[in-house]
Design a protein around this motif. Structure first.
Motif, PDB file in Angstrom:
ATOM      1  N   TYR A 110     -16.774  25.382  29.161  1.00 29.39           N
ATOM      2  CA  TYR A 110     -15.399  25.490  29.628  1.00 29.39           C
ATOM      3  C   TYR A 110     -14.433  25.705  28.456  1.00 29.39           C
ATOM      4  O   TYR A 110     -13.503  26.518  28.531  1.00 29.39           O
ATOM      5  CB  TYR A 110     -15.014  24.239  30.416  1.00 29.39           C
ATOM      6  CG  TYR A 110     -15.907  23.988  31.606  1.00 29.39           C
ATOM      7  CD1 TYR A 110     -15.817  24.789  32.748  1.00 29.39           C
ATOM      8  CD2 TYR A 110     -16.860  22.970  31.578  1.00 29.39           C
ATOM      9  CE1 TYR A 110     -16.652  24.577  33.830  1.00 29.39           C
ATOM     10  CE2 TYR A 110     -17.697  22.750  32.660  1.00 29.39           C
ATOM     11  CZ  TYR A 110     -17.593  23.560  33.783  1.00 29.39           C
ATOM     12  OH  TYR A 110     -18.422  23.347  34.851  1.00 29.39           O
ATOM     13  N   LYS A 111     -14.647  24.986  27.367  1.00 31.42           N
ATOM     14  CA  LYS A 111     -13.800  25.163  26.192  1.00 31.42           C
ATOM     15  C   LYS A 111     -14.032  26.539  25.559  1.00 31.42           C
ATOM     16  O   LYS A 111     -13.104  27.153  25.015  1.00 31.42           O
ATOM     17  CB  LYS A 111     -14.078  24.051  25.186  1.00 31.42           C
ATOM     18  CG  LYS A 111     -13.582  22.688  25.627  1.00 31.42           C
ATOM     19  CD  LYS A 111     -13.805  21.634  24.548  1.00 31.42           C
ATOM     20  CE  LYS A 111     -13.251  20.282  24.985  1.00 31.42           C
ATOM     21  NZ  LYS A 111     -13.460  19.236  23.935  1.00 31.42           N
ATOM     22  N   ASP A 112     -15.259  27.004  25.628  1.00 31.30           N
ATOM     23  CA  ASP A 112     -15.556  28.342  25.109  1.00 31.30           C
ATOM     24  C   ASP A 112     -14.813  29.410  25.903  1.00 31.30           C
ATOM     25  O   ASP A 112     -14.232  30.345  25.333  1.00 31.30           O
ATOM     26  CB  ASP A 112     -17.063  28.591  25.164  1.00 31.30           C
ATOM     27  CG  ASP A 112     -17.438  29.940  24.578  1.00 31.30           C
ATOM     28  OD1 ASP A 112     -16.889  30.304  23.510  1.00 31.30           O
ATOM     29  OD2 ASP A 112     -18.264  30.643  25.178  1.00 31.30           O
ATOM     30  N   ALA A 113     -14.822  29.272  27.229  1.00 28.21           N
ATOM     31  CA  ALA A 113     -14.090  30.225  28.072  1.00 28.21           C
ATOM     32  C   ALA A 113     -12.587  30.140  27.815  1.00 28.21           C
ATOM     33  O   ALA A 113     -11.884  31.161  27.834  1.00 28.21           O
ATOM     34  CB  ALA A 113     -14.386  29.948  29.542  1.00 28.21           C
ATOM     35  N   LEU A 114     -12.095  28.930  27.551  1.00 25.57           N
ATOM     36  CA  LEU A 114     -10.668  28.740  27.304  1.00 25.57           C
ATOM     37  C   LEU A 114     -10.228  29.411  26.011  1.00 25.57           C
ATOM     38  O   LEU A 114      -9.171  30.050  25.960  1.00 25.57           O
ATOM     39  CB  LEU A 114     -10.343  27.252  27.266  1.00 25.57           C
ATOM     40  CG  LEU A 114      -8.869  26.892  27.027  1.00 25.57           C
ATOM     41  CD1 LEU A 114      -7.996  27.476  28.140  1.00 25.57           C
ATOM     42  CD2 LEU A 114      -8.688  25.382  26.945  1.00 25.57           C
ATOM     43  N   GLN A 115     -11.024  29.327  24.965  1.00 24.81           N
ATOM     44  CA  GLN A 115     -10.638  29.949  23.705  1.00 24.81           C
ATOM     45  C   GLN A 115     -10.662  31.477  23.807  1.00 24.81           C
ATOM     46  O   GLN A 115      -9.831  32.163  23.195  1.00 24.81           O
ATOM     47  CB  GLN A 115     -11.527  29.465  22.558  1.00 24.81           C
ATOM     48  CG  GLN A 115     -12.959  29.960  22.597  1.00 24.81           C
ATOM     49  CD  GLN A 115     -13.739  29.589  21.343  1.00 24.81           C
ATOM     50  OE1 GLN A 115     -13.161  29.084  20.374  1.00 24.81           O
ATOM     51  NE2 GLN A 115     -15.048  29.841  21.342  1.00 24.81           N
ATOM     52  N   ILE A 116     -11.590  32.018  24.588  1.00 25.19           N
ATOM     53  CA  ILE A 116     -11.603  33.469  24.821  1.00 25.19           C
ATOM     54  C   ILE A 116     -10.360  33.881  25.602  1.00 25.19           C
ATOM     55  O   ILE A 116      -9.705  34.877  25.287  1.00 25.19           O
ATOM     56  CB  ILE A 116     -12.886  33.878  25.564  1.00 25.19           C
ATOM     57  CG1 ILE A 116     -14.122  33.618  24.700  1.00 25.19           C
ATOM     58  CG2 ILE A 116     -12.830  35.353  25.949  1.00 25.19           C
ATOM     59  CD1 ILE A 116     -15.431  33.873  25.418  1.00 25.19           C
ATOM     60  N   ALA A 117     -10.018  33.100  26.633  1.00 19.96           N
ATOM     61  CA  ALA A 117      -8.856  33.419  27.472  1.00 19.96           C
ATOM     62  C   ALA A 117      -7.560  33.379  26.664  1.00 19.96           C
ATOM     63  O   ALA A 117      -6.650  34.183  26.888  1.00 19.96           O
ATOM     64  CB  ALA A 117      -8.774  32.452  28.649  1.00 19.96           C
ATOM     65  N   ARG A 118      -7.461  32.462  25.715  1.00 18.09           N
ATOM     66  CA  ARG A 118      -6.251  32.364  24.899  1.00 18.09           C
ATOM     67  C   ARG A 118      -6.043  33.629  24.074  1.00 18.09           C
ATOM     68  O   ARG A 118      -4.936  34.166  23.987  1.00 18.09           O
ATOM     69  CB  ARG A 118      -6.349  31.146  23.976  1.00 18.09           C
ATOM     70  CG  ARG A 118      -6.135  29.805  24.672  1.00 18.09           C
ATOM     71  CD  ARG A 118      -6.396  28.668  23.717  1.00 18.09           C
ATOM     72  NE  ARG A 118      -6.151  27.368  24.345  1.00 18.09           N
ATOM     73  CZ  ARG A 118      -6.465  26.200  23.789  1.00 18.09           C
ATOM     74  NH1 ARG A 118      -7.048  26.186  22.582  1.00 18.09           N
ATOM     75  NH2 ARG A 118      -6.207  25.075  24.404  1.00 18.09           N
ATOM     76  N   LEU A 119      -7.114  34.116  23.452  1.00 13.50           N
ATOM     77  CA  LEU A 119      -6.995  35.313  22.629  1.00 13.50           C
ATOM     78  C   LEU A 119      -6.777  36.559  23.491  1.00 13.50           C
ATOM     79  O   LEU A 119      -6.062  37.479  23.095  1.00 13.50           O
ATOM     80  CB  LEU A 119      -8.244  35.469  21.766  1.00 13.50           C
ATOM     81  CG  LEU A 119      -8.406  34.385  20.697  1.00 13.50           C
ATOM     82  CD1 LEU A 119      -9.765  34.482  20.021  1.00 13.50           C
ATOM     83  CD2 LEU A 119      -7.293  34.485  19.663  1.00 13.50           C
ATOM     84  N   GLN A 120      -7.373  36.583  24.677  1.00 17.34           N
ATOM     85  CA  GLN A 120      -7.118  37.682  25.601  1.00 17.34           C
ATOM     86  C   GLN A 120      -5.658  37.700  26.042  1.00 17.34           C
ATOM     87  O   GLN A 120      -5.037  38.756  26.148  1.00 17.34           O
ATOM     88  CB  GLN A 120      -8.031  37.568  26.822  1.00 17.34           C
ATOM     89  CG  GLN A 120      -9.487  37.885  26.545  1.00 17.34           C
ATOM     90  CD  GLN A 120     -10.369  37.644  27.762  1.00 17.34           C
ATOM     91  OE1 GLN A 120     -10.053  36.825  28.621  1.00 17.34           O
ATOM     92  NE2 GLN A 120     -11.480  38.350  27.827  1.00 17.34           N
ATOM     93  N   ALA A 121      -5.109  36.516  26.298  1.00 18.67           N
ATOM     94  CA  ALA A 121      -3.694  36.416  26.669  1.00 18.67           C
ATOM     95  C   ALA A 121      -2.793  36.878  25.537  1.00 18.67           C
ATOM     96  O   ALA A 121      -1.745  37.497  25.763  1.00 18.67           O
ATOM     97  CB  ALA A 121      -3.359  34.982  27.067  1.00 18.67           C
ATOM     98  N   LEU A 122      -3.209  36.605  24.304  1.00 21.45           N
ATOM     99  CA  LEU A 122      -2.440  37.055  23.142  1.00 21.45           C
ATOM    100  C   LEU A 122      -2.363  38.577  23.091  1.00 21.45           C
ATOM    101  O   LEU A 122      -1.291  39.153  22.852  1.00 21.45           O
ATOM    102  CB  LEU A 122      -3.074  36.514  21.861  1.00 21.45           C
ATOM    103  CG  LEU A 122      -2.413  36.922  20.551  1.00 21.45           C
ATOM    104  CD1 LEU A 122      -1.011  36.342  20.465  1.00 21.45           C
ATOM    105  CD2 LEU A 122      -3.259  36.477  19.364  1.00 21.45           C
ATOM    106  N   ILE A 123      -3.490  39.239  23.319  1.00 23.49           N
ATOM    107  CA  ILE A 123      -3.506  40.698  23.345  1.00 23.49           C
ATOM    108  C   ILE A 123      -2.654  41.231  24.490  1.00 23.49           C
ATOM    109  O   ILE A 123      -1.902  42.202  24.344  1.00 23.49           O
ATOM    110  CB  ILE A 123      -4.952  41.218  23.471  1.00 23.49           C
ATOM    111  CG1 ILE A 123      -5.740  40.892  22.202  1.00 23.49           C
ATOM    112  CG2 ILE A 123      -4.984  42.709  23.746  1.00 23.49           C
ATOM    113  CD1 ILE A 123      -5.263  41.618  20.968  1.00 23.49           C
TER     114      ILE A 123
END
Length: 310
Positions: A110-123
């Motif tokens: 879940y934390k792994d998915a969250l860190q990916i989502a954060r960087l995707q949101a940044l883009i």
């Protein structure tokens, strides 16, 4: 509501051939008296003018191919090419952010998915959404073709630059910036315009069909891009490697620039009716620079020179 009624009256008049109902529908929006509507409909339905308003050729015909074949092929190819690159870029993002990820061994799924989502949101916040906003503001000032061609061009430059950075093995913040530029020029470019252009180029009775064909060809590109990237990005000898795959994607964008610049017709500043009544030379020559305009200009120059000699 007025906008949709204005669009529906085109379908009623041009596809259903019910000019009276179409006139009544638009009259409700424009507040035109019923007597004026009846007079206009009677004038349109006279033998002398009815032929000018009717286009009876079917979709599967030489006349359609002559008038709209180039536009349909160009719109489909452009959509096909951008989807190859766009869907590949989405798969490439994990590689882009790999240097900024916390190792999976130190966190749960879940934390792994969250860190990916954060960087995707940044883009999305810094590149994807601004690209759409700039397109909305500039599309009627610059034009569809120029935005699409510039988008393909700068996407190619960005992808070649990313490939160069990836070859150096230095996954710095510049890597993420270039990746963001690619998404910005995708949305301030072909990822937006490939959806708009087919909706404006074709006659009302063919518009949905041609748009659907262009979109379907685009999804074929999406499949090829997704599957092709997963295969090609593997290290040699099983694949081309990430850097060479990025260079291939840059080449695809270069091809998109070529098709857009030479084969795609501009629709800015033209009504849907004007786009339907295209020049008779359009279907004969397979480029958007009309040769008859060149010859007209050449004859004008020759005539001006003869006058000076006299």
């Amino acid at each position: 509501m007025a906008f949709f009624k204005h669009r529906f009256h085109r379908f009623t008049a041009l596809v259903e051939k019910n000019t009276l109902q179409a006139a009544k529908d638009i009259g409700k929006v424009m507040n035109v008296p019923q007597s004026t509507i009846q007079e206009d409909v009677e004038m349109i339905n006279t033998p002398n003018t009815h032929a000018a308003f009717s286009n009876t050729y079917p979709f599967f015909s030489r006349e359609f191919l002559r008038r709209h074949g180039r536009d349909l092929i160009a719109a489909s190819i452009n959509w096909f090419l951008i989807d190859i690159v766009f869907y590949s870029l989405n798969l490439f993002q994990y590689h882009v952010f790999s240097g900024h990820f916390i190792p999976k061994s130190q966190m749960n799924i879940y934390k792994d998915a969250l860190q990916i989502a954060r960087l995707q949101a940044l883009i999305a916040i810094c590149a994807t959404i601004p690209g759409y906003i700039v397109t909305v503001y500039m599309i009627d000032h610059i034009g569809r073709v120029k935005i699409q061609a510039a988008g393909f061009f700068f996407m190619a430059i960005s992808l070649f630059a990313i490939a160069k950075v990836n070859m150096s093995g230095d996954h710095t913040d510049l890597f993420i910036v270039l990746y963001g530029f690619t998404f910005f020029f995708s949305n301030f470019g072909p990822n937006t315009t490939t959806f708009i252009v087919p909706a404006e180029l074709f006659p009302a009775r063919f518009r949905a069909t041609c748009h659907g064909i262009s979109g379907a060809v685009g999804k074929v590109g999406a499949i090829i891009g997704s599957i092709g990237y997963m295969w090609a990005s593997r290290d040699p000898p099983n694949g081309l490697g990430v850097s060479h795959t990025l260079m291939v994607m840059g080449g695809v964008c270069g091809l998109g620039f070529f098709v857009t610049y030479f084969f795609t017709r501009e629709t800015m500043g033209r009504s849907l009716e004007e786009n339907e009544n295209i020049d008779e030379f359009t279907g004969v020559w397979f480029v958007r620079f009309w040769p008859h305009k060149f010859w007209t200009r050449r004859n004008e120059v020759k005539g001006f020179g003869l006058l000076e000699m006299n």
